[in-house]
Design a protein around this motif. Structure first.
Motif, mmCIF file in Angstrom:
data_model
loop_
_atom_site.group_PDB
_atom_site.id
_atom_site.type_symbol
_atom_site.label_atom_id
_atom_site.label_comp_id
_atom_site.label_asym_id
_atom_site.label_seq_id
_atom_site.Cartn_x
_atom_site.Cartn_y
_atom_site.Cartn_z
ATOM 1 N N GLY A 1 0.827 -1.202 0.000
ATOM 2 C CA GLY A 1 0.000 0.000 0.000
ATOM 3 C C GLY A 1 0.853 1.240 0.000
ATOM 4 N N TRP A 2 0.195 2.357 0.227
ATOM 5 C CA TRP A 2 0.876 3.630 0.065
ATOM 6 C C TRP A 2 0.128 4.703 0.842
ATOM 7 N N THR A 3 0.870 5.511 1.573
ATOM 8 C CA THR A 3 0.317 6.720 2.169
ATOM 9 C C THR A 3 0.837 7.911 1.375
ATOM 10 N N GLY A 4 -0.032 8.817 1.002
ATOM 11 C CA GLY A 4 0.379 9.945 0.178
ATOM 12 C C GLY A 4 1.407 10.825 0.867
ATOM 13 N N ASP A 5 2.373 11.278 0.071
ATOM 14 C CA ASP A 5 3.376 12.210 0.582
ATOM 15 C C ASP A 5 2.915 13.647 0.442
ATOM 16 N N TYR A 6 2.047 13.896 -0.523
ATOM 17 C CA TYR A 6 1.480 15.216 -0.751
ATOM 18 C C TYR A 6 0.229 15.035 -1.601
ATOM 19 N N ALA A 7 -0.567 16.107 -1.707
ATOM 20 C CA ALA A 7 -1.886 15.989 -2.331
ATOM 21 C C ALA A 7 -1.815 16.136 -3.844
ATOM 22 N N ASP A 8 -1.232 15.141 -4.475
ATOM 23 C CA ASP A 8 -1.116 15.150 -5.926
ATOM 24 C C ASP A 8 -1.315 13.720 -6.416
ATOM 25 N N ALA A 9 -2.163 13.563 -7.446
ATOM 26 C CA ALA A 9 -2.461 12.214 -7.937
ATOM 27 C C ALA A 9 -1.207 11.493 -8.405
#
Length: 554
Positions: free
Chosen positions: A456-464
């Motif tokens: 899985g993955w947690t976003g580093d910043y709000a960009d697709a």
């Protein structure tokens, strides 16, 4: 500077609700002793061991957690949000074509070794990353490869043309970064922990680039193991692998607000139940990712359970390289139809988790209801397997152990539920369990040994692009496919500079990905962090990048 319309969109995009979660700002100055007392040491239970301490060679949260306390980046994110703010840079300005970024740097900053932070140091770091030699070192620079696409000479698994061109120290406090092409990921991506700025002197002194590989194992140099040297509020003191403790001490020369505790200790406790017991015993002050089943009892015991917003993706990876049947999109769709994601979200993940139809949280621009959906339908799964001549399919399913991640509280339980669903439609599943830091990530992401796997993955910043671009933007051993339609859609989206164009392009990319099914999106869920009632000023964040220098005890 950050264009106003970009800033406005990002403010709207997320999240701001963490203010409601922040612990009361109530500690007094008398509690901020100079060291030695129980209230001057914050002990946090980490869910896993770090790979090393050089941010550029890491890509996982347990390695980033201590690194974020020791290092700074050019830009960062306002605590509790995804809003971009200055860090080592006080201003950043793109050229009209997006190929040049000019950073105005903070003055009066020193690295932990006493050397000055300046534009020359910034350029040294960017040049170091670009000129990195050796397949072993390049293969461990996963974030750099994803964002900058290539090196001066590609020797690892990055095969693209480099985005980076050059860096100029215009004066001591002005660094000018030149790119070969514009990327929509900037400026947010400059805040990636992997792109933390290190002391050039320490990098040279401790042979920082000397990463070697023997078989599946990597060996890191002195810098990464014993001498990480940044500009952050805490300094590295020791890593006792026998007792599984990492000790950081306050940086009294820090340029910003000084750390409130003199020591910060990370105690590595892989087992979630053991972390809970240590909290109850008072040997740690808090830990990450408590089991959702324990939320009520933890609160009843007087602890604070702080729920972060959901900003992650759990997925079932599919590697098309090893099993020819997985190259058939009907088989990949059958796997997705076979999995009951709603039940998974309800039974195996925290309250607030939801089944996913795509690889973006629903609050990130680029998420769209237009994707092709493959909702739970075992009959359809069996039909597609039969049409593809894949009845009796056997898959090696890699599942990590000794780890808890924001998107998967208990990977073994989750893997078991998925395996049961697959078996129910006639797929034979061989579960292969491996420790997270015992070869799992290298086996699935670098060696590609699996047929399917849990990650899985947690976003580093709000960009697709930080989600789908990272997963599917180029050929990777993890997925073993080469599809020009998906790569082109993502490359086009990444090249868009305006928010409106980026959103539309990433929506198109999400549709293309849903039709190709390179992996199966499973769930998004809100992870928690728990601390004792005596802990103050810890601000949870959707990015799970909490900074502990604000924390007080008592």
């Amino acid at each position: 500077m950050l264009p106003q319309r970009v800033a406005r969109l990002r403010r709207l995009a997320l999240i701001g609700l963490v203010g409601a979660l922040a612990v009361a700002m109530s500690a007094c100055a008398s509690e901020r002793g100079s060291g030695g007392g129980a209230n001057d040491t914050f002990v946090f239970g980490a869910a896993g061991a770090p790979k090393n301490f050089d941010p550029i060679f890491n890509d996982d949260g347990e390695s980033f957690r201590p690194a974020r306390q020791m290092f700074d980046t050019l830009v960062t994110y306002k605590p509790g949000t995804t809003q971009l703010v200055g860090d080592l840079a006080t201003a950043w300005t793109p050229s009209p074509d997006g190929k040049t970024w000019t950073f105005t740097l903070r003055q009066g900053v020193k690295f932990h070794d006493g050397t000055p932070f300046n534009a020359a140091a910034v350029c040294f770091n960017f040049d170091r990353w670009y000129n990195m030699k050796g397949a072993a070192a390049q293969s461990q620079m996963i974030y750099y490869g994803d964002v900058f696409e290539g090196f001066a000479k590609n020797e690892g698994d990055a095969t693209g043309d480099p985005v980076y061109k050059s860096c100029q120290a215009k004066d001591d406090y002005t660094a000018v970064l030149n790119l070969n092409k514009a990327k929509g990921a900037f400026p947010d991506a400059f805040g990636l922990t992997s792109l933390s700025i290190s002391s050039p002197d320490a990098l040279k002194k401790y042979n920082a680039d000397n990463v070697t590989q023997s078989g599946d194992s990597f060996t890191y140099p002195e810098y990464a193991n014993d001498h990480p040297t940044g500009t952050g509020p805490y300094k590295f003191e020791s890593y006792d692998k026998t007792n599984k403790t990492i000790t950081l001490v306050r940086n009294d020369d820090y340029w910003g607000d000084k750390a409130k505790t003199a020591k910060l200790i990370f105690k590595i406790i892989e087992d979630e139940n053991a972390r809970k017991q240590e909290l109850a015993a008072g040997t740690i002050d808090g830990y990450d990712f408590p089991s959702p089943a324990d939320y009520a009892s933890l609160k009843d015991a007087g602890n604070q359970v702080l729920i972060r917003p959901a900003f992650n993706i759990l997925y079932l990876g599919i590697n098309q390289k090893n099993n020819p049947k997985l190259g058939d999109v009907r088989v990949r769709k059958a796997i997705e139809y076979a999995i009951n994601k709603d039940q998974l979200a309800k039974n195996k993940l925290p309250s607030g988790a939801y089944a996913q139809t795509q690889f973006l949280p629903n609050n990130v621009p680029g998420y769209t209801d237009a994707v092709e959906k493959h909702s739970y339908d075992p009959s359809q799964a069996k039909t597609l397997l039969q049409q593809a001549g894949a009845t009796g399919l056997t898959l090696n399913f890699y599942v990590p152990t000794e780890v808890t991640r924001p998107y998967m509280p208990n990977p073994v339980d989750i893997g078991g539920a998925i395996a049961d669903d697959l078996k129910a439609v006639g797929i034979n599943v061989n579960i292969v369990q491996e420790p997270w830091n015992g070869g799992y990530k290298d086996d699935v992401q670098k060696a590609g040994k699996q047929d399917i796997h849990l990650l899985g993955w947690t976003g580093d910043y709000a960009d697709a692009g930080n989600f789908v671009g990272t997963f599917f933007g180029r050929q990777k051993a993890e997925f073993g496919f080469n599809d020009p339609t998906v790569f082109t859609a993502l490359s086009n989206a990444d090249a868009q500079v305006t928010p409106e164009a980026k959103k539309a392009a990433y929506e198109q990319a999400s549709v293309a990905i849903s039709q190709y099914v390179p992996a199966v999106p499973l769930t998004s869920s809100p992870p928690a962090i728990v601390v004792k009632s005596t802990i103050h000023n810890l601000i949870p964040t959707p990015l799970t990048d909490e900074r502990f220098y604000t924390v007080t005890k008592g």
